[in-house]
Scaffold this motif. Structure first.
Motif, PDB file in Angstrom:
ATOM      1  N   LEU A   1       0.817  -1.204   0.000  1.00 31.49           N
ATOM      2  CA  LEU A   1       0.000   0.000   0.000  1.00 31.49           C
ATOM      3  C   LEU A   1       0.856   1.261   0.000  1.00 31.49           C
ATOM      4  CD1 LEU A   1      -2.551  -1.179   2.716  1.00 31.49           C
ATOM      5  CD2 LEU A   1      -2.920  -1.136   0.241  1.00 31.49           C
ATOM      6  N   GLN A   2       0.262   2.356  -0.460  1.00 29.83           N
ATOM      7  CA  GLN A   2       0.966   3.644  -0.475  1.00 29.83           C
ATOM      8  C   GLN A   2       1.444   4.053   0.908  1.00 29.83           C
ATOM      9  OE1 GLN A   2      -0.659   7.005  -2.653  1.00 29.83           O
ATOM     10  NE2 GLN A   2      -2.041   5.652  -3.768  1.00 29.83           N
ATOM     11  N   GLY A   3       0.574   3.894   1.905  1.00 30.67           N
ATOM     12  CA  GLY A   3       0.900   4.358   3.246  1.00 30.67           C
ATOM     13  C   GLY A   3       1.536   3.303   4.124  1.00 30.67           C
ATOM     14  N   ASN A   4       1.971   2.202   3.554  1.00 28.28           N
ATOM     15  CA  ASN A   4       2.623   1.092   4.258  1.00 28.28           C
ATOM     16  C   ASN A   4       1.668   0.288   5.128  1.00 28.28           C
ATOM     17  OD1 ASN A   4       5.107   1.866   3.145  1.00 28.28           O
ATOM     18  ND2 ASN A   4       5.537   3.246   4.856  1.00 28.28           N
ATOM     19  N   GLY A   5       0.808   0.951   5.918  1.00 29.47           N
ATOM     20  CA  GLY A   5      -0.161   0.246   6.739  1.00 29.47           C
ATOM     21  C   GLY A   5       0.434  -0.511   7.903  1.00 29.47           C
ATOM     22  N   LEU A   6       1.625  -0.118   8.367  1.00 31.82           N
ATOM     23  CA  LEU A   6       2.239  -0.792   9.513  1.00 31.82           C
ATOM     24  C   LEU A   6       1.526  -0.388  10.799  1.00 31.82           C
ATOM     25  CD1 LEU A   6       6.023  -0.344   8.632  1.00 31.82           C
ATOM     26  CD2 LEU A   6       4.541  -2.310   8.157  1.00 31.82           C
ATOM     27  N   LEU A   7       1.355  -1.347  11.689  1.00 35.03           N
ATOM     28  CA  LEU A   7       0.731  -1.077  12.988  1.00 35.03           C
ATOM     29  C   LEU A   7       1.784  -0.537  13.941  1.00 35.03           C
ATOM     30  CD1 LEU A   7      -1.610  -4.187  13.317  1.00 35.03           C
ATOM     31  CD2 LEU A   7      -2.092  -1.931  12.362  1.00 35.03           C
ATOM     32  N   THR A   8       1.559   0.668  14.434  1.00 35.04           N
ATOM     33  CA  THR A   8       2.601   1.373  15.190  1.00 35.04           C
ATOM     34  C   THR A   8       2.892   0.758  16.554  1.00 35.04           C
ATOM     35  OG1 THR A   8       0.933   2.915  16.036  1.00 35.04           O
ATOM     36  CG2 THR A   8       2.104   3.554  14.028  1.00 35.04           C
ATOM     37  N   ASP A   9       1.951   0.008  17.124  1.00 37.37           N
ATOM     38  CA  ASP A   9       2.162  -0.589  18.442  1.00 37.37           C
ATOM     39  C   ASP A   9       2.845  -1.948  18.372  1.00 37.37           C
ATOM     40  OD1 ASP A   9       1.018   1.590  19.684  1.00 37.37           O
ATOM     41  OD2 ASP A   9      -0.994   0.711  19.721  1.00 37.37           O
ATOM     42  N   LEU A  10       3.109  -2.432  17.156  1.00 32.68           N
ATOM     43  CA  LEU A  10       3.794  -3.706  16.979  1.00 32.68           C
ATOM     44  C   LEU A  10       5.201  -3.477  16.452  1.00 32.68           C
ATOM     45  CD1 LEU A  10       1.028  -5.911  15.294  1.00 32.68           C
ATOM     46  CD2 LEU A  10       1.533  -5.644  17.728  1.00 32.68           C
ATOM     47  N   THR A  11       6.119  -4.377  16.788  1.00 35.85           N
ATOM     48  CA  THR A  11       7.467  -4.283  16.256  1.00 35.85           C
ATOM     49  C   THR A  11       7.468  -4.647  14.778  1.00 35.85           C
ATOM     50  OG1 THR A  11       8.022  -6.582  16.718  1.00 35.85           O
ATOM     51  CG2 THR A  11       8.426  -4.978  18.485  1.00 35.85           C
ATOM     52  N   VAL A  12       8.596  -4.410  14.143  1.00 32.95           N
ATOM     53  CA  VAL A  12       8.759  -4.778  12.739  1.00 32.95           C
ATOM     54  C   VAL A  12       8.479  -6.269  12.547  1.00 32.95           C
ATOM     55  CG1 VAL A  12      10.524  -5.163  10.972  1.00 32.95           C
ATOM     56  CG2 VAL A  12      10.325  -2.925  12.084  1.00 32.95           C
ATOM     57  N   GLY A  13       9.080  -7.105  13.398  1.00 32.24           N
ATOM     58  CA  GLY A  13       8.878  -8.539  13.288  1.00 32.24           C
ATOM     59  C   GLY A  13       7.430  -8.940  13.471  1.00 32.24           C
ATOM     60  N   GLU A  14       6.749  -8.314  14.427  1.00 30.34           N
ATOM     61  CA  GLU A  14       5.344  -8.624  14.679  1.00 30.34           C
ATOM     62  C   GLU A  14       4.465  -8.198  13.513  1.00 30.34           C
ATOM     63  OE1 GLU A  14       5.462  -8.272  19.570  1.00 30.34           O
ATOM     64  OE2 GLU A  14       5.039  -6.507  18.337  1.00 30.34           O
ATOM     65  N   ASN A  15       4.811  -7.081  12.873  1.00 32.98           N
ATOM     66  CA  ASN A  15       4.057  -6.643  11.694  1.00 32.98           C
ATOM     67  C   ASN A  15       4.184  -7.659  10.561  1.00 32.98           C
ATOM     68  OD1 ASN A  15       2.696  -3.800  11.384  1.00 32.98           O
ATOM     69  ND2 ASN A  15       4.360  -3.494  12.854  1.00 32.98           N
ATOM     70  N   VAL A  16       5.389  -8.134  10.322  1.00 35.65           N
ATOM     71  CA  VAL A  16       5.608  -9.088   9.236  1.00 35.65           C
ATOM     72  C   VAL A  16       4.934 -10.425   9.547  1.00 35.65           C
ATOM     73  CG1 VAL A  16       7.366 -10.336   7.912  1.00 35.65           C
ATOM     74  CG2 VAL A  16       7.757  -7.953   8.570  1.00 35.65           C
ATOM     75  N   ALA A  17       4.860 -10.765  10.833  1.00 31.88           N
ATOM     76  CA  ALA A  17       4.261 -12.043  11.237  1.00 31.88           C
ATOM     77  C   ALA A  17       2.739 -12.054  11.142  1.00 31.88           C
ATOM     78  CB  ALA A  17       4.685 -12.379  12.664  1.00 31.88           C
ATOM     79  N   LEU A  18       2.118 -10.885  11.061  1.00 34.89           N
ATOM     80  CA  LEU A  18       0.654 -10.810  11.093  1.00 34.89           C
ATOM     81  C   LEU A  18      -0.036 -11.715  10.080  1.00 34.89           C
ATOM     82  CD1 LEU A  18      -0.294  -7.070  11.766  1.00 34.89           C
ATOM     83  CD2 LEU A  18      -0.879  -9.063  13.150  1.00 34.89           C
ATOM     84  N   PRO A  19       0.307 -11.669   8.795  1.00 36.93           N
ATOM     85  CA  PRO A  19      -0.388 -12.543   7.830  1.00 36.93           C
ATOM     86  C   PRO A  19      -0.189 -14.019   8.131  1.00 36.93           C
ATOM     87  CG  PRO A  19       0.858 -10.818   6.701  1.00 36.93           C
ATOM     88  CD  PRO A  19       1.294 -10.795   8.129  1.00 36.93           C
ATOM     89  N   LEU A  20       0.989 -14.374   8.612  1.00 41.21           N
ATOM     90  CA  LEU A  20       1.269 -15.777   8.922  1.00 41.21           C
ATOM     91  C   LEU A  20       0.427 -16.257  10.099  1.00 41.21           C
ATOM     92  CD1 LEU A  20       5.132 -15.544   8.518  1.00 41.21           C
ATOM     93  CD2 LEU A  20       3.589 -16.856   7.047  1.00 41.21           C
ATOM     94  N   ARG A  21       0.256 -15.402  11.086  1.00 41.39           N
ATOM     95  CA  ARG A  21      -0.549 -15.773  12.249  1.00 41.39           C
ATOM     96  C   ARG A  21      -2.038 -15.778  11.918  1.00 41.39           C
ATOM     97  NH1 ARG A  21       3.171 -12.109  16.276  1.00 41.39           N
ATOM     98  NH2 ARG A  21       4.718 -13.732  16.752  1.00 41.39           N
ATOM     99  N   ALA A  22      -2.448 -14.915  11.007  1.00 38.60           N
ATOM    100  CA  ALA A  22      -3.872 -14.817  10.675  1.00 38.60           C
ATOM    101  C   ALA A  22      -4.331 -15.917   9.719  1.00 38.60           C
ATOM    102  CB  ALA A  22      -4.174 -13.440  10.071  1.00 38.60           C
ATOM    103  N   HIS A  23      -3.449 -16.362   8.831  1.00 40.47           N
ATOM    104  CA  HIS A  23      -3.879 -17.251   7.755  1.00 40.47           C
ATOM    105  C   HIS A  23      -3.246 -18.628   7.772  1.00 40.47           C
ATOM    106  CE1 HIS A  23      -6.051 -13.955   5.946  1.00 40.47           C
ATOM    107  NE2 HIS A  23      -4.960 -13.216   5.914  1.00 40.47           N
TER     108      HIS A  23
END
Length: 264
Positions: free
Chosen positions: A90-112
């Motif tokens: 996405l244009q705005g990256n959409g990173l969740l500010t309360d999560l670390t970089v690693g936790e942001n990248v892990a989100l799709p893996l944990r969700a799906h």
């Protein structure tokens, strides 16, 4: 047609409508597997609307959209399953500010997926390493530069190993050096991971060098389709105006105002 010959994306006589107004009409397109395609055009030309059709967010008013030989489904469950195979930056990256970089990248893996935590951690490290940020896993988005944040968002988009990647204005807000890094990274990842990539952008000169195919959208239609070399050699007034940033020509500067006038 064999599986290898089936295009990653096939649009046939596509017409897209928003708010009762036709945004794009009669769009025919084939995106070969393994290629990088640039979708170029001025702001407000319908590039993001086209992306909405590819991801199933917008149902076409006419025509068809196929990904890897299959029509984009309508049901919510089938659409969710299809989207697992489409990575979107996405244009705005959409990173969740309360999560670390690693936790942001892990989100799709944990969700799906139901992968164990240890394997997810290894995959996150692999994805971050692929974008040159393995040591940044414990940082927060606020601690990143614009270019680093864009690369983290790219790592997250790649988490599920999608065969199709869509980049929505990936260079927005980046300086020339960071832009060069991102475009080089897109090209390298596409080739090394065997993906197909679609880059939606108005940054012509930064995008064309990494692309196999270039498209130009203007005035509600696809006005050019060909190689980057053919695009730069085109004498079409629409293409020339866009490539050289000329204020006067067949592409209206204020497209929204023009459409309001035409509607009136």
């Amino acid at each position: 047609m064999s599986l290898e010959q089936t295009p990653a994306v096939h649009l046939d006589a596509l017409r897209l409508v928003r708010g009762g107004r036709t945004i794009l009409r009669e769009v025919d397109l084939r995106v070969p597997r393994g290629s990088i395609t640039a979708v170029l055009g001025p702001s407000g030309s319908g590039k993001s609307t086209l992306l909405a059709a590819l991801t199933g967010e917008l149902v076409p008013a006419a025509g068809k959209v196929e990904l890897f030989g299959q029509p984009v489904p309508r049901s919510s469950r089938a659409l969710l399953e299809m989207r697992k195979g489409v990575g979107v930056l996405l244009q705005g990256n959409g990173l969740l500010t309360d999560l670390t970089v690693g936790e942001n990248v892990a989100l799709p893996l944990r969700a799906h997926t139901r992968l164990p935590a240890a394997l997810i951690e290894r995959l996150v490290a692999f994805k971050l390493n692929a974008v040159g940020l393995r040591t940044a896993a414990d940082l927060y988005p606020r601690e990143l530069s614009g270019g680093m944040a864009r690369r983290v968002a790219l790592a997250r988009a790649l988490a599920l190993d999608p065969p199709l990647m869509i980049y929505d204005e990936p260079l927005t807000g980046l300086d020339p050096i960071a832009s060069g890094v991102i475009m080089s990274l897109i090209q390298r990842l596409n080739h090394s991971l065997g993906m197909t990539s679609i880059i939606v952008s108005h940054h012509v000169h930064e995008t064309l060098p990494v692309c196999d195919q270039a498209l130009v959208i203007a005035n509600g239609a696809l006005v050019f389709s060909g190689t980057p070399a053919q695009l730069q050699a085109s004498d079409d007034p629409l293409v020339q105006q866009f490539l050289h940033g000329r204020p006067d020509g067949p592409i209206a500067f204020d497209t929204a105002a023009t459409r309001r006038t035409e509607a009136a």
